[in-house]
Design a protein around this motif. Structure first.
Motif, short mmCIF file in Angstrom:
data_model
loop_
_atom_site.label_atom_id
_atom_site.label_comp_id
_atom_site.label_asym_id
_atom_site.label_seq_id
_atom_site.Cartn_x
_atom_site.Cartn_y
_atom_site.Cartn_z
N TYR A 169 3.24 14.21 -11.87
CA TYR A 169 3.54 14.32 -13.29
C TYR A 169 2.39 14.98 -14.04
O TYR A 169 2.61 15.87 -14.87
CB TYR A 169 3.83 12.94 -13.88
CG TYR A 169 4.05 12.96 -15.37
CD1 TYR A 169 5.24 13.41 -15.91
CD2 TYR A 169 3.05 12.55 -16.23
CE1 TYR A 169 5.44 13.44 -17.27
CE2 TYR A 169 3.23 12.58 -17.60
CZ TYR A 169 4.43 13.02 -18.12
OH TYR A 169 4.61 13.07 -19.47
N LEU B 116 2.14 1.62 -3.55
CA LEU B 116 1.04 2.08 -4.39
C LEU B 116 0.75 3.56 -4.16
O LEU B 116 0.51 4.31 -5.11
CB LEU B 116 -0.21 1.24 -4.08
CG LEU B 116 -1.39 1.42 -5.01
CD1 LEU B 116 -1.01 1.02 -6.43
CD2 LEU B 116 -2.56 0.58 -4.53
N ALA B 117 0.83 4.01 -2.91
CA ALA B 117 0.61 5.43 -2.61
C ALA B 117 1.70 6.29 -3.22
O ALA B 117 1.42 7.37 -3.78
CB ALA B 117 0.55 5.64 -1.09
N TYR B 118 2.96 5.85 -3.16
CA TYR B 118 4.05 6.60 -3.79
C TYR B 118 3.88 6.66 -5.31
O TYR B 118 4.09 7.70 -5.93
CB TYR B 118 5.41 5.98 -3.45
CG TYR B 118 5.97 6.43 -2.13
CD1 TYR B 118 6.28 7.75 -1.90
CD2 TYR B 118 6.18 5.51 -1.10
CE1 TYR B 118 6.81 8.16 -0.69
CE2 TYR B 118 6.69 5.92 0.12
CZ TYR B 118 7.00 7.24 0.31
OH TYR B 118 7.52 7.65 1.51
N ALA B 119 3.50 5.54 -5.89
CA ALA B 119 3.30 5.50 -7.35
C ALA B 119 2.18 6.45 -7.76
O ALA B 119 2.30 7.20 -8.73
CB ALA B 119 3.00 4.08 -7.81
N PHE B 120 1.08 6.43 -7.01
CA PHE B 120 -0.03 7.32 -7.31
C PHE B 120 0.39 8.78 -7.14
O PHE B 120 0.03 9.64 -7.96
CB PHE B 120 -1.22 7.01 -6.39
CG PHE B 120 -2.41 7.89 -6.64
CD1 PHE B 120 -3.18 7.72 -7.77
CD2 PHE B 120 -2.74 8.90 -5.74
CE1 PHE B 120 -4.28 8.54 -8.01
CE2 PHE B 120 -3.82 9.73 -5.97
CZ PHE B 120 -4.59 9.54 -7.11
N GLY B 121 1.17 9.08 -6.11
CA GLY B 121 1.65 10.44 -5.89
C GLY B 121 2.55 10.91 -7.01
O GLY B 121 2.46 12.05 -7.46
N ILE C 48 2.54 9.80 -10.16
CA ILE C 48 1.71 9.99 -11.36
C ILE C 48 0.93 11.29 -11.25
O ILE C 48 0.83 12.06 -12.20
CB ILE C 48 0.77 8.77 -11.55
CG1 ILE C 48 1.60 7.55 -11.94
CG2 ILE C 48 -0.28 9.06 -12.60
CD1 ILE C 48 0.82 6.26 -11.92
N LEU C 49 0.38 11.57 -10.08
CA LEU C 49 -0.37 12.81 -9.87
C LEU C 49 0.54 14.03 -10.03
O LEU C 49 0.15 15.03 -10.64
CB LEU C 49 -1.01 12.80 -8.49
CG LEU C 49 -1.94 13.95 -8.15
CD1 LEU C 49 -3.15 13.93 -9.08
CD2 LEU C 49 -2.39 13.85 -6.71
N SER D 219 0.82 -1.20 0.00
CA SER D 219 0.00 0.00 0.00
C SER D 219 0.86 1.26 0.00
O SER D 219 0.50 2.27 -0.60
CB SER D 219 -0.96 0.00 1.19
OG SER D 219 -0.23 0.07 2.40
#
Length: 88
Positions: free
Chosen positions: A19, A9-14, A16-17, A6
């Motif tokens: 970018y 996943l939170a780092y990846a979402f951050g 992408i956001l 999790s």
């Protein structure tokens, strides 16, 4: 194991956001830089047309409308002003 996934996943979402937000903010900056560049080139072209063209009697009166046209369109704007001057 679920806790680590999790966080990743939170780092990846951050990322992408971040970018996407950076890309959205970059588009207006490119437009503003292009507008400033056209304004500088248009002003220089107006000056050169008046300095060099004055020898042959080709001049463009520099007023706010002509400055805006040359500023927004750049070199094509100066050519348009020259054409309009001799057509009208």
């Amino acid at each position: 194991m679920g806790f680590e996934f999790s966080i990743i996943l939170a780092y990846a979402f951050g990322l992408i956001l971040l970018y996407v937000v950076g890309w959205i903010l970059l588009i207006p900056i490119k437009f503003i830089i292009r507008l400033i560049w056209n304004g500088v080139i248009g002003g220089i072209m107006l000056l050169l047309v008046n300095l060099i063209g004055g020898i042959w009697g080709i001049t463009i009166v520099i007023n706010p409308i002509n400055a805006l046209i040359a500023g927004f369109l750049g070199v094509p704007g100066v050519v348009l002003l020259l054409l309009l001057q001799y057509v009208l």
